[in-house]
Design an enzyme around this catalytic site. Structure first.
Site, PDB file in Angstrom:
ATOM      1  N   PRO A  27      -5.059   0.541  18.418  1.00 49.38           N
ATOM      2  CG  PRO A  27      -7.092  -0.432  17.844  1.00 49.38           C
ATOM      3  CD  PRO A  27      -6.343   0.139  19.008  1.00 49.38           C
ATOM      4  CE  LYS A  59       2.885   3.387  13.173  1.00 49.74           C
ATOM      5  NZ  LYS A  59       3.686   3.005  12.002  1.00 49.74           N
ATOM      6  CE1 TYR A  63      -6.382   3.868  10.557  1.00 49.62           C
ATOM      7  CE2 TYR A  63      -5.524   4.124   8.325  1.00 49.62           C
ATOM      8  CZ  TYR A  63      -5.482   3.510   9.566  1.00 49.62           C
ATOM      9  OH  TYR A  63      -4.548   2.546   9.816  1.00 49.62           O
ATOM     10  CG  HIS A  81      -2.128  -0.844   1.071  1.00 49.20           C
ATOM     11  ND1 HIS A  81      -3.284  -0.636   1.788  1.00 49.20           N
ATOM     12  CD2 HIS A  81      -2.372  -1.908   0.272  1.00 49.20           C
ATOM     13  CE1 HIS A  81      -4.194  -1.530   1.442  1.00 49.20           C
ATOM     14  NE2 HIS A  81      -3.652  -2.321   0.525  1.00 49.20           N
ATOM     15  CE1 TYR A 138      -1.628   4.255   8.950  1.00 47.37           C
ATOM     16  CE2 TYR A 138      -0.387   2.881   7.432  1.00 47.37           C
ATOM     17  CZ  TYR A 138      -1.534   3.127   8.155  1.00 47.37           C
ATOM     18  OH  TYR A 138      -2.588   2.247   8.083  1.00 47.37           O
TER      19      TYR A 138
END
Length: 431
Positions: free
Chosen positions: A332, A336, A240, A112, A424
């Site tokens: 979550p 991580k 998200y 991704h 990220y």
């Protein structure tokens, strides 16, 4: 009169010899029995916990010629039945390759290059590849664990399952040991070091004297209700979603297996949510375009995960080292958990390698300091991202406007996007 007396004396002598023989047999039998119930072993590193972090450490150590024994409380089948998040940072990908457990991940994983952030019907993309030159890999944690077990089988490494009553002895000495019960047999492993990869409820953290520890914790007033469904993902990348009804996440395990979450009350229960109720609520929290394209189906797994942040310091005591959930937990949001455990493994593997190859005691002594420096950065990112995307019970009108302003700043500011992308995909391992 002499004959009966002589017969009695011979009889007593015979009885005495039988008694002595019997006692000797009992003594021998006792020693054998003691050997059976106390099986003594020796290795260099005992790893408590047969999840991905413990297995990864074992494989990396094996590559440097360092022996280990892995102890797991559950069965192997149970470990492989756990469903966990599967967004892997670049650092973890490299560690899996180094552990000879990355082939299937590279073949079947889904790279991704970015993610979508939505608020209401507004959406924008954070381009990881453009901003950092890196990406993440979507590959289930169960599959990571399966690959690591296969790699360990290949090396013939020792893994013990269904162990009970694990105890750590002499962690503050130069001769630690781990004892455990397995199938009624008491075992003792003498070792140089102990790695506690046994999670929040394991024995490792509890074995460190409370006076030497300090813990930090934040409990969030909500959880994540998640379902797994055999349906194609609604998007090629994770979504998200911040909505006035609460947070939602659209994720996946592979092209035909999707994982979805919605924010729920901390005290909620899965019995309160039918599949139809879940799908209806999810559609309300994501933009209309994605909601229209969402393919629904029966859930094959449903659960509620609480959200909290937790860190204990230090992450070592003598020759006992904590890794992963044994030392810290993150929400979550941002995936991580496993990745931060992997960074612990990196630092511990590096320290132990320097110990055995260069007799570098300082590297071992500095493990906690080096690991915690990165742990707190991961905690900060998860805390920030959770605050940005969720609705909190105490939010005032001002708080909500500030949250909206923060999201819009992220949308319009490249520096803010780069900071998020760098966190990220995974901050570099330092030291």
């Amino acid at each position: 009169m002499a004959q009966p007396f002589l017969h009695q004396m011979k009889s007593k002598a015979k009885d005495s010899r039988c008694s002595n023989l019997f006692q000797s047999l009992l003594a021998v039998r006792g020693r054998v029995w003691q050997q059976v119930i106390m099986n003594n072993m020796r290795t260099q590193v005992v790893i408590i916990g047969g999840g991905p972090s413990g297995l990864l450490l074992a494989q990396l150590l094996h590559g440097r010629g360092i022996d280990s024994i892995v102890l797991e409380r559950r069965t192997r089948a149970h470990v492989l039945s756990r469903i966990r998040a599967g967004v892997l940072e670049t650092g973890l990908l490299d560690l899996l390759e180094q552990a000879d457990a990355g082939t299937r991940m590279r073949q079947e994983g889904m790279p991704h290059d970015g993610t979508l952030i939505t608020y209401g019907d507004e959406a924008f993309r954070i381009d990881f590849a453009e901003l950092t030159g890196k990406s993440v890999m979507v590959y289930g944690q169960t599959e990571v664990t399966r690959d690591l077990y296969a790699a360990r089988d290949k090396t013939g490494g020792q893994s013990e399952f269904e162990v009970d009553e694990v105890q750590i002895e002499g962690a503050d000495s130069d001769a630690p040991a781990v004892t455990y019960l397995q199938s009624g047999v008491q075992n003792r492993i003498a070792c140089d070091f102990v790695a506690g990869c046994d999670g929040f409820h394991g024995i490792s953290r509890k074995s460190i004297p409370g006076a030497t520890q300090r813990s930090y914790e934040k409990v969030y007033p909500f959880g994540w209700l998640g379902i797994l469904s055999e349906t194609p993902p609604v998007s090629d990348e994770l979504i998200y979603a911040n909505s006035d009804r609460g947070f939602a996440l659209c994720s996946m395990r592979n092209p035909t297996l999707s994982r979805y979450y919605i924010q729920c009350d901390a005290g909620d229960h899965i019995d309160n949510w039918s599949d139809d109720a879940f799908w209806t609520e999810l559609k309300r929290r994501i933009p209309a375009e994605q909601a229209a394209n969402l393919i629904t189906g029966p859930s094959i797994e449903k659960s509620i995960a609480p959200l909290r942040s937790f860190v204990t310091e230090p992450m070592q005591w003598g020759r006992l080292f904590l890794c992963g959930d044994a030392a810290h937990i993150v929400p979550p949001t941002g995936a991580k958990g496993l990745n931060t455990a992997a960074s612990d493994v990196h630092y511990l593997f590096s320290a132990l390698t320097r110990w055995y190859q260069h007799n570098d005691a300082d590297a071992v002594a500095q493990y906690s300091h080096r690991a915690l420096a990165r742990v707190w950065k991961a905690e900060r990112f998860s805390w920030w991202f959770s605050k940005l995307m969720h609705r909190f019970p105490h939010h005032s009108g001002f708080d909500l406007r500030m949250q909206r302003a923060e999201i819009e700043f992220l949308r319009s500011n490249e520096a803010a996007q780069k900071a998020m992308a760098e966190n990220y995909v995974g901050l570099p391992y330092e030291g």
